[in-house]
Scaffold this active site. Structure first.
Site, short mmCIF file in Angstrom:
data_model
loop_
_atom_site.label_atom_id
_atom_site.label_comp_id
_atom_site.label_asym_id
_atom_site.label_seq_id
_atom_site.Cartn_x
_atom_site.Cartn_y
_atom_site.Cartn_z
N HIS A 83 -10.84 2.72 -1.90
CA HIS A 83 -10.25 2.47 -0.18
C HIS A 83 -11.52 1.19 -0.14
O HIS A 83 -12.93 0.67 0.26
CB HIS A 83 -11.35 3.45 1.02
N HIS A 127 0.68 -1.00 0.11
CA HIS A 127 -0.09 0.10 -0.28
C HIS A 127 1.02 1.23 0.19
O HIS A 127 0.39 1.79 -0.62
CB HIS A 127 -0.71 0.00 1.21
#
Lengths: 270, 1005
Positions: B304, B234
């Site tokens: 998200h 990430h």
């Protein structure tokens, strides 16, 4: 008076159409000052230096415990007297969307005459839209016969967006609502695009308010509260919102009225 | 002795309970098999703790917590005496979950002078009403609670009265732990990796061990957790930076080895285009381009997905909040939000997730609504896509655009500058979110990921955004970044990556005591920004914070040592070399190979002519397909007007119901002579079929949409967002490389530089029979373009009758992967439309025509092809149209791609006609041109593909002719009903709303 009247725009945490209101009032000829609640709390005298007061839209305090409730609490706790004086002096006050909810929940609309003499319980409120949803859409408004200084002389429909989830104007009894109607305090109503009454028909009346109430004023007419956002349709020309039937810039009329009234008042009271 | 204080409970009921019955919950309950449930009525519960006098309680209930006009208030002091109320479920948050309403009760209680209120919390009560003789067991109620009324990740429930949750009063200060990593063997490292859910490769674990072994010391848990998150997929984008060996590369036009996808393809395009108006690309939290001579624009889009899969509201909510902070972190004023949402198909192919597709969808939309609206930033553009492979792994793309005066952004902290955290307090929210995002989800994700969930508090961020702009204008900071994944460790770590810093963690303001130092350092609590403040500016900044009700804390300073030193109560608990932290990760070496499916894929099949319904039947089917039908049910929940800068919103046309190609905003501070177009391009069916053409199509669509609303093709920047499955599967990496290559090729062809981008991997979930299902290769391209003349913004609605209709661009329709194919056949597509080489020239000519005022309405061709574009323009303008296919057929060029095998003859007959109308192509736009502009319009397209296909009409009909024969005459009413049906169904309406609107409008024409 050639000087531009000063319009104070009250800001609190979560208020978000302060810049829109500032833009509209400036376009209408006011000199604009955005004032945070904390500033006003420190120096309530600031209010005396303004000749127009606008409480803009948004989600003050995130709408916690109901839209406008906590902003109304601020007014009641910190500068109720100053705001009451402002209103009593007949200076133009406008509460838009969250500002309308705030004025009603602070007891400033429809005004003292409509508050019970004995207690603190309000008779009017703005409650959840009938369909239970927040909605953003364009609506058509008609200025009704009323003492409201903000809507005087507006013959043509005003077209502008609504963006709210708690815009249904309700009274604790039908009699209270009728008293309001009888006093001509319903300043703005939702209509069909043709100008005919919306008769509570969604989506023209977006929230299910009885009698298509979009905005009300106090008996003196200087305080207007409304759910729609005329401040978001004030531009004309290529930069303005254009769609067929959109009546580009028609929201500006209200603000021009407010500013003109402040100028006239200035001329009278110096 | 706080725990001995009395707790008072307020139950707030509606006087008219019908108003608070949730139709969605009732529908969902019935879907779960509880068909006798008729109403689920919601009441609010508030708890306050403290020695509060009875009259004060009454005042609190009447004046603050309830609305006397519509509600009643019951007050009890706990414990409650149980009552025999039939079916009641009460829900409250777990202790420590962000509860903004509780915070406001505390604050306003003080304002009312009720100083005895010591703590507050909230809950919700559901009273379930059933048909006569229908009964629910406690087990049934538990199912309802866990599936519909509460999300176990953040909430708990009780059948009957719920106990309030107050954050613990744990005064014991947890300490750091020391891990003997320097002596660990491979097995020990693997166990550590698992136990701490670090999601690191064995090579990476060894590199950490070697670093500490060289120093001959153990590592603290703070150090290990920080390295794990800094090196996470990430945060570090390991896959995009990896060295990749490509098997059978030439089959996909790829080299044998790719050294860094980002550099090779994405940044390479930006470098080659070398646009002078790009101010910052891939360097800062958001990409930055010039707006005019005085202002710059910033743009960022993020995903998200994983948080939204397990807690849809909170995940989408904080997704929006996070991307807005990215724009705040380049010192800009956010002025527009976009969202592109991908869900499973309701009722089809559910995963093992506890949440149904509908629950995910309604939660995500509500989450976007809540944050965007409360921030006062209009949600101007977006889309919703459906594919069964998103069932338990939705994609939630959130974008934000900002504006700032030229030169307002810089981030150059200096030695000695203080490190300040502004905004929200730190709790256990989202612990290990960065590593969680880098893992695949399975059935246990819900249980284990509890702490990864974040709940937003938009009010805090709203105050923070206003503060940042004031601080910027007053020149109070030298550096700024936001707290995203990895929290303070990431924000401070990046900001101090060159200078080094000395940080004291005990200074961090906490939501509740009891956090271990590593939790404070890693927490992903939302609404926090980190700024670097010169010591002499501290006082001014503190005053600004007080005036705006924003909390701050001073953590330490930049040292210039190149070392990051973190202390807790003065004791060093982290001491890392910034060089190792940011550059010490061993390079990933990965493998790409063609996925097996591509090896033996069948030849694309032609459109099944004999089974093709007639054109008149197909039109409503196309308009009602979920890829095309109106998304009004969601769009109207977003405020798209706030800030007064919306020149073209999500809707076009007289009823404001037609879809706009893109949004145009005119930020009020800029003098209102030019605008900003924001658009998106995305197609999951193409992605599944052919990731190269899909990526080129996405970029072309984003650019085309921006051009359609007046953006100058020479002033468009793009942003990429890749959502893929597990990158360790060589097939996934192969489709990724193909998509990345297409990004480069198409961006260079269009001269549209990439200015920012993101990637999200491991978007996979466990299907019903336990196999992993990956999302289709999903690339979102978002575009931001300058609209140099606002008169060129025309909207997609037809303006008048008897205008002529032109199709411009290379019309190369494809049947595979089209909406038409999805309607006719139940199989994934095998091809996607190719990039049109003529498109760059066509778009430039189109822009000239728009600027010259020659176009009355414009719309791009995308899903549903020419037919859908035409129908949408009719619906938006409430005007009919007549088109003729023979002329179009004659002007056709040979389609590209596998369909190229088919001759032009294939456009004859019912199948050919359907393909002409509903086949999908890149590079094309539809324009309404008034009669007196015809020759001037045609001149703009000299030498470019252009076809006159028909005209607009007053009659509310869409008529299609082929030569002399009338193929179809479809009423707009029928099209409108089909177009609005899905939206009406989601809203629980019997009839599409627009039928009513239009009736009312008839006279007003």
């Amino acid at each position: 008076m050639s000087m531009k009247p000063v319009a104070l725009i009250l800001h609190a945490a979560g208020i978000n159409r302060d810049l829109d209101a500032a833009f509209a009032l400036e376009a209408a000829g006011a000199e604009v000052r955005i004032v945070h609640v904390n500033q006003l709390r420190a120096d309530p005298g600031i209010l005396r230096r303004g000749r127009i007061l606008a409480i803009p839209g948004g989600f003050s305090y995130a709408d916690a415990l109901g839209a406008g409730r906590l902003f109304a609490l601020d007014i009641a706790s910190f500068f109720k007297d100053e705001v009451s004086r402002f209103v009593d002096e007949g200076k133009p006050v406008i509460g838009i969307c969250n500002g309308f909810q705030t004025l009603v929940k602070a007891g400033l609309l429809p005004g003292r005459r409509f508050l019970p003499a004995d207690g603190d319980e309000r008779r009017f409120t703005l409650s959840d839209n009938r369909n239970g949803r927040f909605e953003c859409r364009w609506v058509t408004l008609k200025a009704e016969k009323s003492p409201c200084i903000w809507t005087q002389g507006i013959e043509e429909p005003v077209v502008c967006p609504v963006a709210h989830g708690e815009g249904r104007f309700l009274a604790s009894s039908q009699a209270h609502l009728e008293a309001l109607m009888a006093a001509n305090l319903v300043a703005l109503r939702y209509t069909l695009p043709t100008g005919e009454p919306a008769k509570e028909l969604w989506p023209h009346n977006p929230n299910g308010s009885p009698f298509d109430i979009a905005g009300i004023c106090n008996p003196k007419g200087n305080v207007l509260g409304l759910m729609p956002h005329p401040e978001d349709n004030v531009l004309t020309g290529p930069a303005g919102r254009s769609y067929r039937g959109g009546r580009q810039g028609s929201g500006l009329l209200l603000f021009k009225n407010g500013v003109r009234h402040a100028i006239d008042q200035g001329a009278i009271y110096g | 002795m706080e725990h001995q204080l009395p707790v008072h409970r307020f139950t707030i009921r509606e006087l008219k309970p019908g108003a608070k019955s949730s139709a969605l919950i009732v529908r969902e309950a019935q879907r779960l098999g509880f068909e006798g449930i008729r109403a689920v009525v919601r009441s609010e519960i508030y708890f306050v703790r403290g020695n509060i006098a009875p009259e004060e309680l009454g005042f609190l209930g009447r004046f603050l917590l309830s609305d006397p006009v519509t509600q009643t208030c019951e007050i009890h002091t706990l414990p409650l005496t149980p009552k025999g109320k039939d079916y009641v479920v009460e829900v409250a948050y777990h202790p420590g979950v962000t509860d903004p309403v509780a915070d406001e009760i505390l604050r306003s209680g003080l304002e009312l002078g009720l100083r005895a209120i010591e703590a507050a919390s909230t809950g919700v009560r559901y009273e379930i009403g059933c048909e006569k003789d229908y009964s629910l067991s406690p087990g049934d109620l538990d199912i309802l609670a866990s599936r519909l009324l509460a999300n176990p990740v953040v909430q708990r429930w009780a059948l009957g009265a719920v106990e309030p949750a107050f954050p613990g009063r744990n005064t014991e200060v947890p300490r750091e732990e020391w891990i003997p990593i320097h002596t660990m063997d491979e097995e020990g490292l693997a166990e550590l990796n698992r136990a701490r859910r670090a999601a690191l490769d064995p090579e990476e674990m060894k590199a950490i061990r070697d670093y500490f072994a060289a120093q001959g010391r153990a590592c603290s848990d703070v150090e290990f957790e920080m390295i794990a998150q800094t090196w996470s997929e990430h945060c570090f984008h390991k896959t995009f930076k990896a060295l990749i060996d490509v098997e059978k590369g030439q089959a996909g036009g790829l080299p044998g080895q790719v050294d860094n996808i980002l550099k090779t393809y994405i940044k390479a395009a930006t470098d080659e285009i070398d646009a002078p108006w790009v101010i910052s690309a891939f360097k800062d939290n958001a990409g930055i381009i010039e707006f005019d001579k005085d202002f710059d624009l910033s743009f960022k889009v993020e995903t998200h997905n994983h948080p939204s899969a397990i807690e849809p509201f909170g995940g989408a909510n904080t997704g929006v909040g996070g991307v807005i902070r990215d724009v705040m972190a380049v010192s800009a004023r956010p002025f527009a939000v976009t969202d592109v949402l991908c869900f499973g198909i309701p009722g089809r192919g559910e995963g093992t997730s506890a949440l149904s597709v509908e629950q995910i969808r309604s939660g995500v939309v509500a989450g976007v609504q809540d944050y965007g609206n409360k921030m006062g930033i209009p949600t101007l553009n977006g889309s919703i896509h459906y594919h069964e492979k998103y069932a338990a792994n939705p994609l939630v793309y959130c974008g934000c655009a900002g504006i700032a005066p030229r030169g307002a952004f810089f981030s150059e902290p200096r030695v000695g500058d203080r490190i300040l955290v502004l905004g929200g307090r730190t709790g256990r929210d989202g612990i290990r979110g960065a590593t969680f995002s880098s893992m695949t989800m399975d059935g246990s994700t819900l249980e284990t990921a509890g702490a990864s969930v974040q709940i937003g508090a938009p009010l805090v961020e709203k105050k923070l955004s206003e503060l940042i702009l004031s601080a910027r204008d007053a020149g109070l900071y030298t550096g700024i970044t936001d707290c995203g994944a990895g929290g303070l460790s990431s924000a401070v770590g990046e900001m101090a990556s060159e200078l080094g810093a000395d940080v004291e963690l005990s200074e961090v303001r906490l939501k509740y005591p009891g956090l271990a130092p590593w939790e404070i350092w890693l927490s992903e609590a939302q609404e926090r920004m980190v700024i670097a403040v010169p010591p002499e500016k501290l006082t001014a900044l503190a005053e600004l914070c007080t005036a705006n009700d924003v909390e701050y804390c001073d953590l330490g300073f930049f040292t210039g040592s190149g070392h990051l030193l973190v202390r807790f109560n003065a004791k060093p608990i982290l001491d890392l070399d910034c060089e190792f932290l940011h550059k010490g990760m061993p390079r990933r070496r990965m493998k790409a190979a063609p996925p097996p499916r591509l090896e033996d894929r069948p030849e694309p099949k032609p459109l099944p002519g004999s089974r093709t319904p007639g054109i008149g039947e197909l039109f409503p089917m196309i308009m009602g397909h979920h890829a095309i039908s109106s998304k009004e049910w969601a769009i109207r929940r977003y405020d798209h007007e706030v800030l007064g800068a919306t020149r073209l919103g999500p809707f076009s046309g007289r009823d404001q119901t037609g879809p706009s190609d893109a949004a145009v905003a005119v930020p009020l501070e800029t003098g209102m002579r030019r605008g900003v177009a924001i658009s998106n391009g995305f197609n999951p069916r193409y992605g599944e079929a052919d990731s190269y053409n899909a990526a080129a199509s996405a970029l072309d669509e984003a650019v085309r949409n921006a051009v359609a609303v007046g953006a100058d093709p020479d002033r468009i920047a793009v942003v990429d967002n890749f959502c893929w499955g597990d990158p360790l599967k060589p097939g996934n990496l192969w489709t990724l490389l193909r998509a990345a290559k297409a990004c480069k090729d198409a961006a260079i062809a269009h001269r549209t530089p990439f200015i920012s981008g993101k990637d999200s991997f491991n978007n996979e979930f466990e299907g019903p029979d336990g196999e992993k299902i990956a999302v289709p290769p999903s690339l979102l391209i978002s575009a931001m373009g300058i609209v140099p003349e606002l008169g060129a913004v025309r909207g997609s609605d037809f303006k008048r009758s008897d205008s002529l209709l032109y199709l411009v661009g290379e019309f190369a329709v494809v049947y595979e992967a089209s909406v038409l194919m999805d309607i006719l056949e139940d199989r994934p597509g095998l091809a996607a439309p190719a990039f049109s080489a003529a498109a760059p020239a066509v778009y430039r000519a189109f822009h000239r025509a728009l600027k010259a005022g020659l176009v009355a309405a414009s719309h791009d061709l995308s899903e549903g092809g020419l037919g859908a574009a035409l129908a949408e323009m009719c619906l938006a303008g409430d005007l009919g149209a007549e088109i003729e296919l023979e002329g179009l057929r004659a002007s056709l060029r040979k389609p590209a791609g596998p369909e190229g095998e088919g001759s032009e003859a294939s456009f004859d007959g019912p199948a050919g006609q359907a393909l002409l109308l509903f086949g999908e192509t890149n590079g094309c736009l539809l324009a309404e041109v008034e009669k007196n502009n015809v020759s001037a319009f045609e001149r703009q397209f000299a030498g470019l593909p252009l076809a006159r296909i028909g005209k607009t009409s007053q009659a509310p009909l869409l008529r299609v002719c082929d030569g002399e024969s009338l193929l179809a005459s479809v009423s707009l009413e029928e099209l409108r009903r089909a177009y609005l049906r899905e939206s009406a169904e989601i809203l629980g309406q019997a009839e599409p709303s627009l039928a009513i609107v239009r009736e009312a409008n008839r006279e007003g024409r």
